[in-house]
Design an enzyme around this catalytic site. Sequence first.
Site, PDB file in Angstrom:
ATOM      1  CG  HIS A   1      38.862  39.715  40.930  1.00  0.00           C
ATOM      2  ND1 HIS A   1      38.890  38.294  40.373  1.00  0.00           N
ATOM      3  CD2 HIS A   1      37.966  39.709  42.122  1.00  0.00           C
ATOM      4  CE1 HIS A   1      37.992  37.394  41.470  1.00  0.00           C
ATOM      5  NE2 HIS A   1      37.631  38.268  42.135  1.00  0.00           N
TER       6      HIS A   1
ATOM      7  CG  HIS B   1      45.936  37.781  40.598  1.00  0.00           C
ATOM      8  ND1 HIS B   1      46.070  36.985  39.333  1.00  0.00           N
ATOM      9  CD2 HIS B   1      44.446  37.888  40.624  1.00  0.00           C
ATOM     10  CE1 HIS B   1      45.053  36.825  38.961  1.00  0.00           C
ATOM     11  NE2 HIS B   1      43.934  37.095  39.835  1.00  0.00           N
TER      12      HIS B   1
END
Length: 339
Positions: free
Chosen positions: A114, A167
């Site tokens: 992302h 993450h």
Amino acid sequence: MEAIYVQGVWVAEAFQSKTKEYEDFWLFATHFGDPKAAFLIIFPLAFYVHRRTGVAVLWVAALSEWLNLVFKWILFGQRPYWWVDESRLFLKNKPQLQQFQCTCETGPGSPSGHAMITGAAWWVVASSLASFLHSRTGSKLLAAVPFLVYSVLLAAVSLSRIFILAHFPHQVVVGILAGVMLGVLLNRTVPEWRSLVFFLCSSMALLLGALLMYAGLEQFGIDLSWSISLAKRWCSKSEWVRMDTAPFSSLTRDAGSLLGLGLAQFWKPGGWALPWVPKTLCLALSSLALFHISRFPLPTVPPLLFYSLFFLRYAIVPQVVMVVVPGLVHLLTAKPKKD
């Protein structure tokens, strides 16, 4: 590395706890920063404003996502939502963490896709807009505004990835740095007027290059499906584990998009010269078409059929944006020639 992961877990817990009231915003940010948004949202928007920028967005998004896949296969990064249980380091003092529907991505975690694809694709838009503002006004201050917005957007997307446990913080930082560098480098060489053969070769190079790398690592005894097993084991709800987050989905999206870009430029080199009102109509119709194309359910069994159809889905995207919709609008709005 274990110490970095442990600290990352506690950072994620604190961040979730202190920003819980902004949950809807973080979820929106993570959806907006999804790599597919570069293909389905940023690309058509940029294309109808400035053709070269639109082509650059698609080119940069495809190559940066492919490189992100390669980096993930090499770096073997963990994800917080599975590592916190898989590591068995928190049995006595387990952090209070919440998973979400968009948490359970199946690929390795480093670097953040992302952050990397958002950083690369939006750099193209920000730099193009900054150049336009500077050329029109001569003001460096005004030209800096797009980069300020770009920084805020990238920060929001990156923080959202930590919030949803997709993450660790260091993976997001690496993704940002890689994305910005790729945006700067790839934006310099945009194949706007290259032949269909060039895009066909580029598409096949991405596809075959990744497959050869996958097969080679498998030959060395490296199981590249390890992250999928962990995702299925530790995701809160099995239905949150989706095939469109798998590494091969990214690969087929990138290869399909480049082939589609070549075909779109082959069918109608240069496109149609449309005024702003028809272009606005094109954007509305393209957005509607791409929404339904992206939402159309694909069979997940057998996997080869899913990935083949996923490839075709994204090969269609440039056709819709660059050929089908503009051609239809041109046909409907063009003034008949007088004898």
